[in-house]
Design a protein around this motif. Structure first.
Motif, PDB file in Angstrom:
ATOM      1  N   ILE A  38       0.867  -1.178   0.000  1.00  0.00           N
ATOM      2  CA  ILE A  38       0.000   0.000   0.000  1.00  0.00           C
ATOM      3  C   ILE A  38       0.905   1.230   0.000  1.00  0.00           C
ATOM      4  N   TYR A  39       0.800   2.033  -1.068  1.00  0.00           N
ATOM      5  CA  TYR A  39       1.671   3.190  -1.212  1.00  0.00           C
ATOM      6  C   TYR A  39       0.844   4.458  -1.323  1.00  0.00           C
ATOM      7  N   CYS A  40       1.284   5.473  -0.571  1.00  0.00           N
ATOM      8  CA  CYS A  40       0.452   6.645  -0.386  1.00  0.00           C
ATOM      9  C   CYS A  40       1.238   7.923  -0.696  1.00  0.00           C
ATOM     10  N   VAL A  41       0.638   8.777  -1.491  1.00  0.00           N
ATOM     11  CA  VAL A  41       1.212  10.102  -1.737  1.00  0.00           C
ATOM     12  C   VAL A  41       0.679  11.004  -0.621  1.00  0.00           C
ATOM     13  N   VAL A  42       1.548  11.331   0.326  1.00  0.00           N
ATOM     14  CA  VAL A  42       1.062  11.930   1.576  1.00  0.00           C
ATOM     15  C   VAL A  42       0.932  13.450   1.453  1.00  0.00           C
ATOM     16  N   ASP A  43      -0.140  13.859   0.804  1.00  0.00           N
ATOM     17  CA  ASP A  43      -0.369  15.291   0.574  1.00  0.00           C
ATOM     18  C   ASP A  43      -0.700  16.035   1.867  1.00  0.00           C
ATOM     19  N   LEU A  44      -1.341  15.352   2.837  1.00  0.00           N
ATOM     20  CA  LEU A  44      -1.641  16.025   4.106  1.00  0.00           C
ATOM     21  C   LEU A  44      -0.357  16.341   4.878  1.00  0.00           C
ATOM     22  N   PHE A  56       0.718  23.307  -6.052  1.00  0.00           N
ATOM     23  CA  PHE A  56       0.762  22.060  -5.285  1.00  0.00           C
ATOM     24  C   PHE A  56      -0.040  20.954  -5.979  1.00  0.00           C
ATOM     25  N   LEU A  57      -1.192  21.337  -6.495  1.00  0.00           N
ATOM     26  CA  LEU A  57      -2.043  20.360  -7.181  1.00  0.00           C
ATOM     27  C   LEU A  57      -1.301  19.732  -8.369  1.00  0.00           C
ATOM     28  N   VAL A  58      -0.573  20.571  -9.105  1.00  0.00           N
ATOM     29  CA  VAL A  58       0.197  20.068 -10.245  1.00  0.00           C
ATOM     30  C   VAL A  58       1.337  19.172  -9.765  1.00  0.00           C
ATOM     31  N   GLU A  59       2.049  19.623  -8.728  1.00  0.00           N
ATOM     32  CA  GLU A  59       3.175  18.836  -8.205  1.00  0.00           C
ATOM     33  C   GLU A  59       2.721  17.471  -7.701  1.00  0.00           C
ATOM     34  N   ARG A  60       1.554  17.461  -7.064  1.00  0.00           N
ATOM     35  CA  ARG A  60       1.030  16.198  -6.533  1.00  0.00           C
ATOM     36  C   ARG A  60       0.780  15.205  -7.664  1.00  0.00           C
ATOM     37  N   GLY A  61       0.184  15.707  -8.744  1.00  0.00           N
ATOM     38  CA  GLY A  61      -0.057  14.837  -9.895  1.00  0.00           C
ATOM     39  C   GLY A  61       1.244  14.342 -10.512  1.00  0.00           C
ATOM     40  N   ASN A  62       2.229  15.231 -10.592  1.00  0.00           N
ATOM     41  CA  ASN A  62       3.514  14.824 -11.160  1.00  0.00           C
ATOM     42  C   ASN A  62       4.194  13.765 -10.302  1.00  0.00           C
ATOM     43  N   ALA A  63       4.075  13.909  -8.981  1.00  0.00           N
ATOM     44  CA  ALA A  63       4.696  12.924  -8.091  1.00  0.00           C
ATOM     45  C   ALA A  63       4.064  11.549  -8.306  1.00  0.00           C
ATOM     46  N   ALA A  64       2.738  11.525  -8.416  1.00  0.00           N
ATOM     47  CA  ALA A  64       2.057  10.246  -8.661  1.00  0.00           C
ATOM     48  C   ALA A  64       2.537   9.636  -9.977  1.00  0.00           C
ATOM     49  N   LYS A  65       2.698  10.489 -10.966  1.00  0.00           N
ATOM     50  CA  LYS A  65       3.129  10.016 -12.282  1.00  0.00           C
ATOM     51  C   LYS A  65       4.552   9.443 -12.231  1.00  0.00           C
ATOM     52  N   VAL A  66       5.421  10.087 -11.463  1.00  0.00           N
ATOM     53  CA  VAL A  66       6.789   9.561 -11.321  1.00  0.00           C
ATOM     54  C   VAL A  66       6.751   8.184 -10.664  1.00  0.00           C
ATOM     55  N   LEU A  67       5.932   8.024  -9.629  1.00  0.00           N
ATOM     56  CA  LEU A  67       5.865   6.722  -8.946  1.00  0.00           C
ATOM     57  C   LEU A  67       5.414   5.631  -9.910  1.00  0.00           C
ATOM     58  N   LEU A  68       4.416   5.948 -10.727  1.00  0.00           N
ATOM     59  CA  LEU A  68       3.938   4.972 -11.699  1.00  0.00           C
ATOM     60  C   LEU A  68       5.034   4.670 -12.725  1.00  0.00           C
ATOM     61  N   ALA A  69       5.729   5.720 -13.162  1.00  0.00           N
ATOM     62  CA  ALA A  69       6.794   5.533 -14.158  1.00  0.00           C
ATOM     63  C   ALA A  69       7.927   4.672 -13.606  1.00  0.00           C
ATOM     64  N   MET A  70       8.163   4.781 -12.277  1.00  0.00           N
ATOM     65  CA  MET A  70       9.257   4.010 -11.681  1.00  0.00           C
ATOM     66  C   MET A  70       8.887   2.555 -11.435  1.00  0.00           C
ATOM     67  N   GLY A  71       7.613   2.233 -11.611  1.00  0.00           N
ATOM     68  CA  GLY A  71       7.261   0.828 -11.499  1.00  0.00           C
ATOM     69  C   GLY A  71       6.302   0.476 -10.377  1.00  0.00           C
ATOM     70  N   ALA A 287       9.094   6.200 -19.487  1.00  0.00           N
ATOM     71  CA  ALA A 287       7.777   5.755 -19.006  1.00  0.00           C
ATOM     72  C   ALA A 287       6.935   6.953 -18.572  1.00  0.00           C
ATOM     73  N   TYR A 288       7.601   7.940 -17.977  1.00  0.00           N
ATOM     74  CA  TYR A 288       6.885   9.149 -17.525  1.00  0.00           C
ATOM     75  C   TYR A 288       6.262   9.863 -18.722  1.00  0.00           C
ATOM     76  N   ASP A 289       7.049  10.017 -19.788  1.00  0.00           N
ATOM     77  CA  ASP A 289       6.545  10.731 -20.971  1.00  0.00           C
ATOM     78  C   ASP A 289       5.384   9.993 -21.630  1.00  0.00           C
ATOM     79  N   ALA A 290       5.341   8.679 -21.438  1.00  0.00           N
ATOM     80  CA  ALA A 290       4.291   7.890 -22.091  1.00  0.00           C
ATOM     81  C   ALA A 290       2.970   7.889 -21.299  1.00  0.00           C
ATOM     82  N   LEU A 291       3.005   8.376 -20.045  1.00  0.00           N
ATOM     83  CA  LEU A 291       1.778   8.361 -19.233  1.00  0.00           C
ATOM     84  C   LEU A 291       0.979   9.636 -19.456  1.00  0.00           C
TER      85      LEU A 291
END
Ligand code: AMP
Ligand code: TRP
Length: 326
Positions: A38-44, A56-71, A287-291
């Protein structure tokens, strides 16, 4: 037997860097093979220091995208934004009623941040929210870098205190801290950890940096006035740091690195480090560019629905123990 459960979190501020990857995220990805993850992007947690809402909203989305790109694989693991699962904040409140202010006063990360940014109540209770994150899902193990060790100890203390007072509810979570890479240091100051909040970007390599930037950062990394590539944290922290990075990307041991680069000068070694990092990070950038952002948003919302489904019965158990539910 049921698989053991892993929980971890990352703040979606600044950009994800080499320290995050080598200290924690590499393990996040690897553990998916054997654990219920269970992995959580801890915005709080992230809003305990002031954020510009739109950015912040944009950064949060980018962070999620990086995690997905990393596997981080949403078919195998839960991935979601902490604020979308209100049970985190609920359990944090309950744990705050048994947390000792004396112990919170000793949290080194709080002291550092409060010195820099000025304090607020959220920054102070940050470790209690982190404990709630972990205990909410009854996690057995928590992959993190070295800097989170003290917070994990607090988490275990809170679990023990809760269990003693209200009955056995929480397993005591173990940290998973790698032997190498648990504390990647700044490339500009090998006595300070590589950090998202360091105002000098030359101290870090970001996961999405382009090859030219990576080469420049590694080439300019601060070392020492000797010429020998040797693994010695006390006398040669800058070189030891680069050796750990090189070792993690290539699999070479410290002895092998010393044998190959020992007397060849720092220039040649740094070039090899830079190429290893460039090659190691290239797949993540691709992978990031493809998402696409819409897909990321959907994945995060589905993750939150699944996380809430699992969190609700867990919270019911806690409410019953505390006397808030029959
Ligand atoms: P944060 O960026 O503070 O949310 O940290 C996310 C994860 O990366 C945590 O598990 C940290 O312990 C880890 N981490 C952060 N900085 C470093 C570093 N310089 N070296 C190793 N691990 C780190
Ligand atoms: N405090 C962690 C950090 O600064 C982030 C975090 C929040 C976390 N909740 C967590 C890490 C739960 C592991 C488990 O990096």
């Amino acid at each position: 037997m049921a698989r053991q459960r892993v929980f971890s979190g990352i703040q979606p501020t600044g950009n994800i860097h080499l320290g995050n990857y080598l200290g924690a995220l590499r393990n996040w990805v690897a553990l998916q093979a054997d654990y219920d993850c269970i992995y959580c992007v801890v915005d709080l947690h992230a809003i305990t220091v002031p954020q510009d809402p739109a950015a912040f909203l944009v950064e949060r989305g980018n962070a999620a995208k990086v995690l997905l790109a990393m596997g981080v694989d949403p078919r195998r693991s839960l991935l979601y934004y902490q604020s979308r699962v209100p049970q985190h904040a609920e359990l944090a409140w309950i744990l705050s009623t048994i947390a000792s202010t004396g112990q919170l006063n000793r949290m080194t990360q709080f002291k550092e941040k409060a010195d820099k940014a000025g304090s607020n109540l959220g920054l102070y209770s940050y470790p209690v929210l982190m404990a709630a994150d972990i205990l909410l899902f009854r996690a057995d193990a928590v992959p993190v870098g070295e800097d989170q060790k003290q917070h994990l100890e607090l988490t275990r203390d809170l679990a023990e205190r809760f269990n003693a007072r209200f009955g056995e509810e929480f397993p005591l979570p173990e940290p998973i801290i790698p032997k190498t890479g648990a504390r990647v240091m700044s490339l500009q100051d090998p006595t300070a950890k590589m950090s998202k909040s360091d105002p000098d970007p030359a101290g870090r390599v970001l996961i999405l940096d382009d090859p030219a930037t990576i080469r420049r950062r590694v080439k300019r990394a601060v070392t020492d006035s000797e010429t020998e590539v040797r693994y010695d944290w006390e006398k040669k922290a800058g070189i030891a740091n680069l050796m750990e990075v090189y070792s993690l990307f290539t699999g070479a041991s410290m002895q092998q690195i010393e044998a190959e680069f020992g007397s060849g000068g720092y220039g040649r070694f740094k070039e090899a480090v830079a190429e290893a990092v460039v090659a190691g990070l290239a797949p993540f950038r691709e992978a990031y560019d493809a998402l696409d952002d819409a897909a990321v948003h959907r994945i995060m919302e589905e993750g939150a629905v699944a996380a809430r489904d699992r969190a609700v019965p867990f919270m019911e158990g806690v409410f019953r123990r505390v006397g808030l539910s029959a």
